[in-house]
Design an enzyme around this catalytic site. Structure first.
Site, mmCIF file in Angstrom:
data_model
loop_
_atom_site.group_PDB
_atom_site.id
_atom_site.type_symbol
_atom_site.label_atom_id
_atom_site.label_comp_id
_atom_site.label_asym_id
_atom_site.label_seq_id
_atom_site.Cartn_x
_atom_site.Cartn_y
_atom_site.Cartn_z
ATOM 1 C CE LYS A 55 -32.365 -45.989 -17.460
ATOM 2 N NZ LYS A 55 -32.333 -46.956 -16.365
ATOM 3 C CD GLN A 106 -33.029 -50.456 -15.798
ATOM 4 O OE1 GLN A 106 -32.404 -49.666 -16.478
ATOM 5 N NE2 GLN A 106 -33.984 -50.066 -14.965
ATOM 6 C CG ASP A 139 -28.433 -45.419 -12.085
ATOM 7 O OD1 ASP A 139 -29.098 -44.450 -12.507
ATOM 8 O OD2 ASP A 139 -28.737 -46.610 -12.279
#
Ligand code: NAP
Length: 284
Positions: free
Chosen positions: A53, A97, A120
């Protein structure tokens, strides 16, 4: 024989365009999209995802930051870190994460992220926006699959779409995105009776269960579009999908390979959503 949906090529094309859009945003409005990724603990798979990422964010021309916190970080400490980035206007995307260590409540953490920076798409507000038919930030994997349908001119309207798997990050948002495009959607899971028969009715079959080569040709109607989200390791450590590719490709009209299908699109959509968030921040 099915046409391959090349997620890797589409992701590269989108990332190139994104870098151009980012350069223009910087030149015209003086804004650089900022993405912070917060990683708690030492999970090896998570470390690889976070590095990828960071790499993609830098390639797009973003301001990119990774916050690495020890496994022993308390929930309160993590929430304090999130609050810092919620308040920092130079960051337009915040990603924690997953999975988190067991002593941290995942729901509390996702709730703490500013929904406007929730790239997200896991915040309940963004889930609700999606379910009410007005999506803003959408989970990246199903969002990437929608881009594939668009790029390959696969019409969804009125089609029967069957989604196998009902997780919050893939199956459920996938079903809703398909519904928003006027597909007729069946959402299936481990308790579904006669799954192969149900799947065989699908014009569009999306598989996200996490079981290597589970979906055989017995699950697939001739001419169906088959999207394989699964990422599994076989006994030799090779990456395989949830779909038995060789035999299903003979029946399907379109199919995504593993690797090189859905995977590369997920990270691309994360970057796209961070860019879109930066754009929206201009008008806030
Ligand atoms: P998950 O949270 O474990 O959910 C799996 C879903 O599959 C559950 O809804 C489960 O049903 C269902 N399921 C399990 N066994 C089944 C069976 N025998 N028949 C029917 N349904 C079954 O998994 P996930 O996070 O959605 O991920 C699914 C797969 O996609 C994994 O391989 C993961 O690695 C991969 N993935 C890939 C990407 C990418 O970027 N390519 C992104 C995310 C995930 P119940 O709800 O009834 O338990």
């Amino acid at each position: 024989m099915a046409q391959i949906i090349d997620g890797k090529a589409l992701a590269q094309k989108m990332q190139k365009k994104l870098a151009e859009k980012v350069a223009r945003l910087k030149a015209e409005k003086g804004i650089v999209p900022g993405l912070v990724v917060i990683l708690v603990g030492e999970n090896p798979a998570s470390q690889v995802y976070v590095r990828n990422k960071e790499h993609s964010a830098l390639a797009a021309g973003f301001k990119s930051q990774v916050v690495r916190l020890p496994e022993s970080t308390s929930q309160e400490e993590l929430l304090d870190v999130i609050a810092i980035y919620n308040a920092d206007t130079s960051f337009h995307g915040i990603l924690v994460q997953l999975p988190l260590p067991d002593h941290i409540n995942e729901e509390a953490v996702l709730l703490a992220i500013d929904p406007n920076k929730d790239v997200d798409g896991f915040h309940p507000m963004n889930m609700g926006r999606l379910w009410s038919g007005h999506p803003v930030m959408v989970p990246c994997t199903p969002a990437g699959i929608m881009e594939m349908f668009k790029d390959y001119h696969i019409d969804l309207e009125g089609k029967h779409a069957v989604v196998i798997g009902r997780s919050n990050i893939v199956g459920k948002p996938m079903a809703q995105l398909l519904l928003n495009k006027n597909a007729t959607v069946t959402l299936t899971h481990s308790r579904t009776h006669h799954l192969a028969e149900v799947a065989k009715k699908a014009d569009i079959l999306v598989v996200a269960i996490g079981r290597g080569h589970f979906v055989t040709k017995n699950f697939v109607k001739e001419g169906a579009v088959v999207i394989d989200v699964g990422m599994n390791r076989d006994e030799n450590g090779k990456l395989i999908g949830d779909v038995k590719y060789d035999e299903v490709a003979e029946l399907a009209s379109y199919i995504t390979p593993v690797p090189g299908g859905v995977g590369p699109m997920t990270i691309t959509m994360l970057m796209e959503q961070t860019y879109e968030s930066a754009l929206r921040s201009v008008n806030r």
